[in-house]
Design an enzyme around this catalytic site. Structure first.
Site, mmCIF file in Angstrom:
data_model
loop_
_atom_site.group_PDB
_atom_site.id
_atom_site.type_symbol
_atom_site.label_atom_id
_atom_site.label_comp_id
_atom_site.label_asym_id
_atom_site.label_seq_id
_atom_site.Cartn_x
_atom_site.Cartn_y
_atom_site.Cartn_z
ATOM 1 N N GLU A 16 -5.915 9.575 9.634
ATOM 2 C CA GLU A 16 -4.516 9.532 10.072
ATOM 3 C C GLU A 16 -4.281 10.447 11.274
ATOM 4 O O GLU A 16 -3.370 10.213 12.065
ATOM 5 C CB GLU A 16 -3.582 9.872 8.903
ATOM 6 C CG GLU A 16 -3.732 8.838 7.802
ATOM 7 C CD GLU A 16 -2.568 8.740 6.838
ATOM 8 O OE1 GLU A 16 -1.739 9.662 6.807
ATOM 9 O OE2 GLU A 16 -2.506 7.737 6.112
ATOM 10 N N TYR A 53 -0.771 8.273 -2.336
ATOM 11 C CA TYR A 53 -0.838 8.099 -3.784
ATOM 12 C C TYR A 53 -2.098 8.745 -4.379
ATOM 13 O O TYR A 53 -2.149 9.002 -5.575
ATOM 14 C CB TYR A 53 -0.878 6.609 -4.142
ATOM 15 C CG TYR A 53 0.413 5.835 -3.996
ATOM 16 C CD1 TYR A 53 1.578 6.441 -3.542
ATOM 17 C CD2 TYR A 53 0.458 4.483 -4.351
ATOM 18 C CE1 TYR A 53 2.759 5.706 -3.431
ATOM 19 C CE2 TYR A 53 1.641 3.754 -4.244
ATOM 20 C CZ TYR A 53 2.779 4.363 -3.773
ATOM 21 O OH TYR A 53 3.934 3.636 -3.676
ATOM 22 N N GLY A 54 -3.114 8.971 -3.551
ATOM 23 C CA GLY A 54 -4.448 9.346 -4.039
ATOM 24 C C GLY A 54 -4.524 10.621 -4.843
ATOM 25 O O GLY A 54 -5.466 10.842 -5.593
ATOM 26 N N THR A 75 -8.859 2.189 1.678
ATOM 27 C CA THR A 75 -8.597 1.328 2.844
ATOM 28 C C THR A 75 -8.683 2.080 4.181
ATOM 29 O O THR A 75 -8.761 1.442 5.226
ATOM 30 C CB THR A 75 -7.214 0.660 2.728
ATOM 31 O OG1 THR A 75 -6.244 1.661 2.433
ATOM 32 C CG2 THR A 75 -7.214 -0.384 1.636
ATOM 33 N N HIS A 76 -8.670 3.405 4.139
ATOM 34 C CA HIS A 76 -8.812 4.168 5.385
ATOM 35 C C HIS A 76 -10.267 4.258 5.854
ATOM 36 O O HIS A 76 -10.540 4.478 7.030
ATOM 37 C CB HIS A 76 -8.315 5.607 5.201
ATOM 38 C CG HIS A 76 -6.828 5.748 5.214
ATOM 39 N ND1 HIS A 76 -6.038 5.251 4.227
ATOM 40 C CD2 HIS A 76 -5.986 6.344 6.096
ATOM 41 C CE1 HIS A 76 -4.766 5.544 4.494
ATOM 42 N NE2 HIS A 76 -4.709 6.199 5.617
ATOM 43 N N ASP A 88 0.870 -1.180 0.000
ATOM 44 C CA ASP A 88 0.000 0.000 0.000
ATOM 45 C C ASP A 88 0.901 1.222 0.000
ATOM 46 O O ASP A 88 2.096 1.123 0.287
ATOM 47 C CB ASP A 88 -0.874 -0.014 1.267
ATOM 48 C CG ASP A 88 -1.750 1.222 1.385
ATOM 49 O OD1 ASP A 88 -2.257 1.689 0.350
ATOM 50 O OD2 ASP A 88 -1.921 1.730 2.504
ATOM 51 N N SER A 89 0.327 2.386 -0.287
ATOM 52 C CA SER A 89 1.100 3.626 -0.232
ATOM 53 C C SER A 89 1.564 3.931 1.195
ATOM 54 O O SER A 89 2.550 4.611 1.394
ATOM 55 C CB SER A 89 0.254 4.784 -0.743
ATOM 56 O OG SER A 89 -0.923 4.899 0.013
ATOM 57 N N CYS A 103 -4.514 -1.269 -1.863
ATOM 58 C CA CYS A 103 -4.634 0.179 -2.063
ATOM 59 C C CYS A 103 -5.574 0.396 -3.234
ATOM 60 O O CYS A 103 -5.359 -0.143 -4.323
ATOM 61 C CB CYS A 103 -3.245 0.749 -2.374
ATOM 62 S SG CYS A 103 -3.260 2.481 -2.856
ATOM 63 N N ASN A 104 -6.627 1.158 -2.986
ATOM 64 C CA ASN A 104 -7.612 1.380 -4.036
ATOM 65 C C ASN A 104 -7.059 2.193 -5.197
ATOM 66 O O ASN A 104 -7.396 1.944 -6.352
ATOM 67 C CB ASN A 104 -8.840 2.087 -3.459
ATOM 68 C CG ASN A 104 -9.743 1.152 -2.694
ATOM 69 O OD1 ASN A 104 -10.675 0.603 -3.256
ATOM 70 N ND2 ASN A 104 -9.472 0.933 -1.422
ATOM 71 N N THR A 105 -6.200 3.188 -4.884
ATOM 72 C CA THR A 105 -5.656 4.030 -5.953
ATOM 73 C C THR A 105 -4.804 3.182 -6.898
ATOM 74 O O THR A 105 -4.945 3.271 -8.122
ATOM 75 C CB THR A 105 -4.824 5.177 -5.357
ATOM 76 O OG1 THR A 105 -5.609 5.866 -4.387
ATOM 77 C CG2 THR A 105 -4.392 6.152 -6.426
#
Lengths: 270, 270
Positions: free
Chosen positions: B150, B40-41, B183-184, B8-9, B71-73
């Protein structure tokens, strides 16, 4: 006649460019924003130093005569180290902001707001103590301010509520001067001022660093004098480079620079 | 017996790891978070693909049998391209989430929330149309949700006000199912659910991708069967690597994984 190099992790450094253009309209400027790796504020000292060196090497390819670090995180973490590495004169935003705050405070209580990295480094605190060891410093990280500015939440309930929570320690310690220790924060000046009250002086590092650059270039005989004495003089040329997403940068740029930025070029700095 | 690789990023992919551990407790997992270049988004497709390839090359050094893009992005931007490059099987979060949403919706109106990159890519929309062309998709970027998570703003007025503004289009289009396409976002489930109402089903991609991984490993005969039939079996080993700031990662990790993460190792992936 060579350009001034300016770099930042992203778009925030444009508040410094805005002041440079205002105070030094005849200077050519080459700006680099490291948008592929933005933001720097949550990253480690070691990583920020590595990225900064890569950014400076890019600017040096453009034969800059002077480098202005338009990023508080880089100035806090990396300045002593990168000054050692390079011959070109390099100026950051910390010293000018700290000097102005020490000059402005009447009760010798100064507040600093910035990214987590800037606050953790204690760079402003150390610099203020150099100017006047009697000044008491309260430093607070405001990590949501950058995303708010980048998403255009500059006023309203949400940002005011968050600002109230972040700035509480300043009301407890009774500071009369607060340094906006991140290049994004001048865009939240109204909200911050509303929360802190009119009696608290806000120090905009961008303005102070441009004064410093002007002074150094002038002392070193490096000012671009193409405009001197001419009735219709050519203003400076401004080139903008980024490591990613030139459209995103262009769209945000107007918010920071006060004018649109066209022809942003994507380049690799690594 | 080889490990599953997950990347993931940054820290968000740990919501996927949490589900993998729950569903596949005997598997070894090697996680890589690209914290030097997070997030990354907001970055371009080209840059996200470049970073993803570097991350996969790192995981391959650890001889992973399977790669899960947590990671979705990355899943939105890079999956077709990176699948072409590598022999190792790679699974992303988009297909499992889209499939579950199509299965869950009763009125054939599905909402998607994600980063700017994910939403701009239309990856969920395209995938949903593959499963059922009649489903109408409303997709909305929620760029402040990641910083909120975050920074630990998971409840309260601020995040609820922002959520109400972001999620307004869903009330207008009357979706009955919403994919948490980042994912957040599972950490904001309570607020999102409160704003959308109890009748809207939330699809957690993390859970769905773990089901998919389980299925593929099982079909391919790649499941780690060291625990099979033993009364006191050894659970999987989990290794965590980041490109920067292991302390920051460790501190945040518990919020995503539900348990502390020790011995996070900093490595270079470039």
């Amino acid at each position: 006649m060579k350009p001034i190099g300016v770099f930042d992790s992203g778009v925030g450094g444009l508040t410094v460019v805005k002041e440079l253009i205002r105070q030094l309209p005849y200077e050519d400027i080459v700006y680099f924003g490291d948008t592929a790796r933005v933001p720097y504020g949550i990253k480690s000292k070691e990583t920020v130093i590595r990225f900064s060196i890569e950014n400076i090497l890019f600017l040096l390819k453009h034969e800059v005569k002077f480098i202005c670090v338009a990023c508080n995180t880089v100035s806090s973490f990396a300045l002593p180290e990168i000054k050692n590495h390079f011959r070109v004169p390099i100026v950051g935003v910390i010293t000018p902001g700290a000097r102005e705050a020490v000059y402005a405070t009447r009760n010798k209580r100064v507040g600093v707001i910035g990214t987590k990295g800037t606050i953790k480094s204690c760079a402003y605190e150390d610099e203020i103590k150099q100017f006047d060891p009697k000044v008491k410093v309260t430093a607070v990280a405001c990590p949501l301010f950058v995303p708010f500015v980048e998403e255009g939440w500059l006023t309203g309930n949400v940002v005011t509520t968050v600002a109230k929570q972040y700035l509480k320690p300043f009301q407890e310690t009774g500071v009369d001067t607060v340094i906006l220790g991140c290049t994004h924060y001048p865009l939240l000046k109204n909200v911050i001022s509303e929360v802190l009250g009119k009696n608290v002086t806000l120090i905009d590092s961008a303005k102070q660093v441009a004064i410093e650059v002007n002074k150094i270039l002038s002392n070193e005989g490096l000012l671009n004098e193409r405009g001197k004495g001419k009735p219709a003089c050519r203003l400076g040329r401004h080139d903008f480079f980024v490591s990613d997403n030139p459209e995103w940068f262009s769209n945000l740029a107007e918010r920071f620079l006060g004018e649109p930025v066209k022809n942003v070029k994507k380049v690799s700095n690594v």
